[in-house]
Design a protein around this motif. Structure first.
Motif, PDB file in Angstrom:
ATOM      1  N   TYR A  88      -4.342   9.244   2.823  1.00  0.00           N
ATOM      2  CA  TYR A  88      -4.022   7.823   2.652  1.00  0.00           C
ATOM      3  C   TYR A  88      -2.525   7.628   2.436  1.00  0.00           C
ATOM      4  O   TYR A  88      -1.898   6.742   3.036  1.00  0.00           O
ATOM      5  N   PHE A  89      -1.925   8.465   1.581  1.00  0.00           N
ATOM      6  CA  PHE A  89      -0.479   8.390   1.361  1.00  0.00           C
ATOM      7  C   PHE A  89       0.282   8.649   2.657  1.00  0.00           C
ATOM      8  O   PHE A  89       1.276   7.980   2.960  1.00  0.00           O
ATOM      9  N   LEU A  90      -0.171   9.639   3.416  1.00  0.00           N
ATOM     10  CA  LEU A  90       0.482   9.949   4.690  1.00  0.00           C
ATOM     11  C   LEU A  90       0.403   8.770   5.642  1.00  0.00           C
ATOM     12  O   LEU A  90       1.372   8.454   6.342  1.00  0.00           O
ATOM     13  N   GLY A 134       2.751   4.288   8.369  1.00  0.00           N
ATOM     14  CA  GLY A 134       2.671   2.849   8.606  1.00  0.00           C
ATOM     15  C   GLY A 134       3.988   2.138   8.338  1.00  0.00           C
ATOM     16  O   GLY A 134       4.360   1.225   9.076  1.00  0.00           O
ATOM     17  N   GLU A 135       4.689   2.558   7.295  1.00  0.00           N
ATOM     18  CA  GLU A 135       5.979   1.939   6.985  1.00  0.00           C
ATOM     19  C   GLU A 135       6.971   2.166   8.115  1.00  0.00           C
ATOM     20  O   GLU A 135       7.685   1.244   8.526  1.00  0.00           O
ATOM     21  N   MET A 136       6.984   3.392   8.646  1.00  0.00           N
ATOM     22  CA  MET A 136       7.915   3.694   9.734  1.00  0.00           C
ATOM     23  C   MET A 136       7.462   3.063  11.047  1.00  0.00           C
ATOM     24  O   MET A 136       8.283   2.584  11.831  1.00  0.00           O
ATOM     25  N   ALA A 137       6.134   3.061  11.295  1.00  0.00           N
ATOM     26  CA  ALA A 137       5.619   2.558  12.569  1.00  0.00           C
ATOM     27  C   ALA A 137       5.771   1.049  12.693  1.00  0.00           C
ATOM     28  O   ALA A 137       5.996   0.530  13.790  1.00  0.00           O
ATOM     29  N   THR A 138       5.646   0.317  11.594  1.00  0.00           N
ATOM     30  CA  THR A 138       5.845  -1.134  11.660  1.00  0.00           C
ATOM     31  C   THR A 138       7.327  -1.477  11.766  1.00  0.00           C
ATOM     32  O   THR A 138       7.694  -2.513  12.316  1.00  0.00           O
ATOM     33  N   PHE A 139       8.185  -0.597  11.251  1.00  0.00           N
ATOM     34  CA  PHE A 139       9.634  -0.813  11.359  1.00  0.00           C
ATOM     35  C   PHE A 139      10.138  -0.456  12.753  1.00  0.00           C
ATOM     36  O   PHE A 139      10.954  -1.170  13.339  1.00  0.00           O
ATOM     37  N   LEU A 140       9.628   0.668  13.300  1.00  0.00           N
ATOM     38  CA  LEU A 140      10.071   1.123  14.619  1.00  0.00           C
ATOM     39  C   LEU A 140       8.852   1.623  15.391  1.00  0.00           C
ATOM     40  O   LEU A 140       8.554   2.820  15.416  1.00  0.00           O
ATOM     41  N   PRO A 141       8.077   0.705  16.018  1.00  0.00           N
ATOM     42  CA  PRO A 141       6.872   1.114  16.743  1.00  0.00           C
ATOM     43  C   PRO A 141       7.200   1.776  18.079  1.00  0.00           C
ATOM     44  O   PRO A 141       7.774   1.155  18.960  1.00  0.00           O
ATOM     45  N   ILE A 174      -1.469  -2.214  12.429  1.00  0.00           N
ATOM     46  CA  ILE A 174      -1.294  -0.898  11.813  1.00  0.00           C
ATOM     47  C   ILE A 174      -1.547  -0.931  10.306  1.00  0.00           C
ATOM     48  O   ILE A 174      -2.318  -0.109   9.795  1.00  0.00           O
ATOM     49  N   PRO A 175      -0.960  -1.848   9.537  1.00  0.00           N
ATOM     50  CA  PRO A 175      -1.283  -1.898   8.109  1.00  0.00           C
ATOM     51  C   PRO A 175      -2.775  -2.101   7.844  1.00  0.00           C
ATOM     52  O   PRO A 175      -3.330  -1.523   6.911  1.00  0.00           O
ATOM     53  N   LYS A 176      -3.412  -2.937   8.679  1.00  0.00           N
ATOM     54  CA  LYS A 176      -4.838  -3.181   8.504  1.00  0.00           C
ATOM     55  C   LYS A 176      -5.631  -1.900   8.697  1.00  0.00           C
ATOM     56  O   LYS A 176      -6.536  -1.580   7.899  1.00  0.00           O
ATOM     57  N   ALA A 177      -5.297  -1.129   9.741  1.00  0.00           N
ATOM     58  CA  ALA A 177      -5.991   0.133   9.998  1.00  0.00           C
ATOM     59  C   ALA A 177      -5.727   1.147   8.893  1.00  0.00           C
ATOM     60  O   ALA A 177      -6.623   1.887   8.480  1.00  0.00           O
ATOM     61  N   ILE A 178      -4.505   1.163   8.380  1.00  0.00           N
ATOM     62  CA  ILE A 178      -4.137   2.129   7.340  1.00  0.00           C
ATOM     63  C   ILE A 178      -4.866   1.833   6.039  1.00  0.00           C
ATOM     64  O   ILE A 178      -5.389   2.735   5.387  1.00  0.00           O
ATOM     65  N   ARG A 237       5.316  -1.764   3.222  1.00  0.00           N
ATOM     66  CA  ARG A 237       5.862  -0.724   2.358  1.00  0.00           C
ATOM     67  C   ARG A 237       4.768   0.251   1.954  1.00  0.00           C
ATOM     68  O   ARG A 237       3.646  -0.155   1.610  1.00  0.00           O
ATOM     69  N   ALA A 238       5.093   1.549   1.995  1.00  0.00           N
ATOM     70  CA  ALA A 238       4.140   2.593   1.638  1.00  0.00           C
ATOM     71  C   ALA A 238       3.798   2.531   0.155  1.00  0.00           C
ATOM     72  O   ALA A 238       4.650   2.213  -0.681  1.00  0.00           O
TER      73      ALA A 238
END
Length: 467
Positions: free
Chosen positions: A40-42, A47-54, A214-218, A388-389
């Motif tokens: 989950y932490f991973l 998710g933080e990086m993927a939403t910033f730079l998909p 992505i945040p929703k899936a995470i 944010r993670a």
């Protein structure tokens, strides 16, 4: 749905039984819970990086941009090779599963059919892959939900005769058997079971709304792991004592002793073996499908970062990285070596592909630590991030530590006893990673990128330079 499908497979349907046998019900639940929290932490880090730079093939790109291009190069190739090998493993496994119904037909014929199907789906539009994964995931989810309902009915006595209750949870040495060492062994099984959840980041570049999807899936990952794995293990441990020899023997080669099959039979469902065999076949095909997608997108992304031949960065008119697909198919064709050299090649493929997942998870966590530090060093406010993670920096630090423990603990007996053949088979990914990293670093003279020079916004990065 891709992340959901990626987290449900043979690790739950089969390997969970051996975890209960080894560590007891309490040890298995603790091991899966800790590993689930780490995943989950991973996922929040990714998710933080993927939403910033998909981008497609995301985490290798993040290692390249936020840490060192040599690390991104080595991680990308290891991950590509790992998933391409996984396609070979799963195609071979599909042939073994089909032999349950057709024991006299050579398994390689079924493996070929599965491989052709996987290639066809991935050669069509991205929507074809998504549609296939959606329905395969639906089958797995419904199976787990049905299993939980039937299992609870068996526990309270609605099905299968007399109520079993919770007696098996404290039977003999249960709930904890063997202490900390056995829980560590569960980390290995649980880690392999959860590999594939990072696919939500790999697909970020092709998501229509990555900042929302992505945040929703995470966030659903943690609850999914809690529901599907922890509750399933709880039900299995209640119905079957940890001393059951069938749990130890759980194997894709004998689906009749899958813990799911045993619980369904205990409920009086005579068709359990054939039904679970069909579900596990679905899970294997789904894993192969995801593996082909992930490996193709990874080599495509690396080509655009200047870390793979340019031809792999080309797409056809439908946007499919067709040459990357061909490269992954070539490695996946190792499937057919098992028909020539026997089952030893199958075990080699499994050992070779297993460790790479933990190494790439470590790289993902390191990339996130560097990303957040660079983001703040360059004067940006973390409150401006779309996502944010959770529990930074505890999450990625815990992930690095646990992954390192799992990597080292893969086969300590072989190390202590000097069994070099087993050491090479088990730890092959480690020297391969180091060789790739050293090659790229020496050839292009790369280095750890200073935080203020980290490329946070667009542009193709090649050998430490934005071009």
């Amino acid at each position: 749905m891709i992340a959901l499908g990626g987290s449900i497979g043979t690790g739950l349907f089969i390997a969970s039984g051996s975890a209960i046998h080894t560590a007891g019900p309490g040890g298995a639940i603790v091991g899966y819970t800790i590993m689930g929290i780490m995943v989950y932490f991973l996922m929040t880090s990714l998710g933080e990086m993927a939403t910033f730079l998909p981008v497609s093939g995301s985490f290798a790109t993040y290692c390249t941009r936020f840490v060192d291009p040599a690390l991104g190069f080595s991680m990308g190739w290891i991950y590509w090779f790992n998933w391409a090998l996984t396609v070979a493993v799963d195609s071979t496994t599909a042939g073994i599963v089909m032999n349950f119904w057709f024991p006299h037909v050579p398994s390689w014929i079924f493996s070929l059919v599965v491989l052709i199907y996987i290639i066809t789906v991935n050669a069509l539009a991205v929507s074809a892959f998504g549609e296939a994964e959606y329905w395969l995931a639906i089958i797995k989810v419904l199976t787990v939900v049905l299993f939980l309902i039937v299992g609870l009915c068996v526990i309270v006595g609605i099905m299968g005769g007399q109520a079993i209750g919770f007696h098996n949870l404290t039977y003999k040495q249960a709930p904890f058997v063997g202490g900390a060492p056995t829980i560590l062994s569960v980390f290995l099984v649980a880690g392999f079971s959860f590999q594939g959840t990072e696919l939500v980041g790999i697909t970020a570049g092709e998501s229509a709304t990555p900042s929302k999807s992505i945040p929703k899936a995470i966030h659903s990952t943690f609850w999914r792991i809690l529901l599907f794995y922890i509750l399933a293990i709880f039900v299995i441990a209640c119905v079957l004592p940890y001393t059951s020899k069938n749990l130890l023997g759980s194997s894709v080669k004998d689906i009749t002793i899958s813990p799911f099959t045993l619980v369904f039979r205990r409920a009086g469902l005579a068709f359990a073996a054939s039904a679970m065999n069909a579900v596990i076949l679905t899970a294997v095909i789904s894993a192969a499908n995801s593996g082909m997608y992930a490996s193709t997108r990874m080599i495509y992304s690396m080509a655009h970062e200047g870390q793979a031949w340019k031809i792999f960065g080309r797409t056809d008119k439908r946007g499919i990285p067709i040459y990357g697909l061909m490269a992954s198919t070539l490695v996946a064709s190792l499937t057919f070596l098992t028909g020539i050299f026997g089952p030893g090649i199958y075990e080699f493929l499994i050992d070779s592909s297993g460790l790479a997942g933990f190494l790439t998870w470590m790289g993902m966590a390191v990339a996130h630590l560097r990303f957040r530090r660079a983001y703040q060093a360059q004067g940006y406010d973390i409150n401006d991030l779309r996502y944010r993670a959770s529990f930074y920096p505890v999450g990625p630090i815990l992930a690095v530590i646990l992954c390192a423990v799992v990597v080292i603990g893969q086969n300590p007996t072989a190390i202590l006893e000097g069994q070099w053949q087993q050491i090479i088979l088990t730890y092959l990914s480690v020297p391969l990673l180091l060789v790739l990293w050293l090659y790229y670093r020496l050839r292009y003279h790369t280095h750890l990128i200073p935080l203020k020079d980290v490329n946070l916004h667009g542009g193709q990065l090649k050998h430490n330079k934005v071009i």
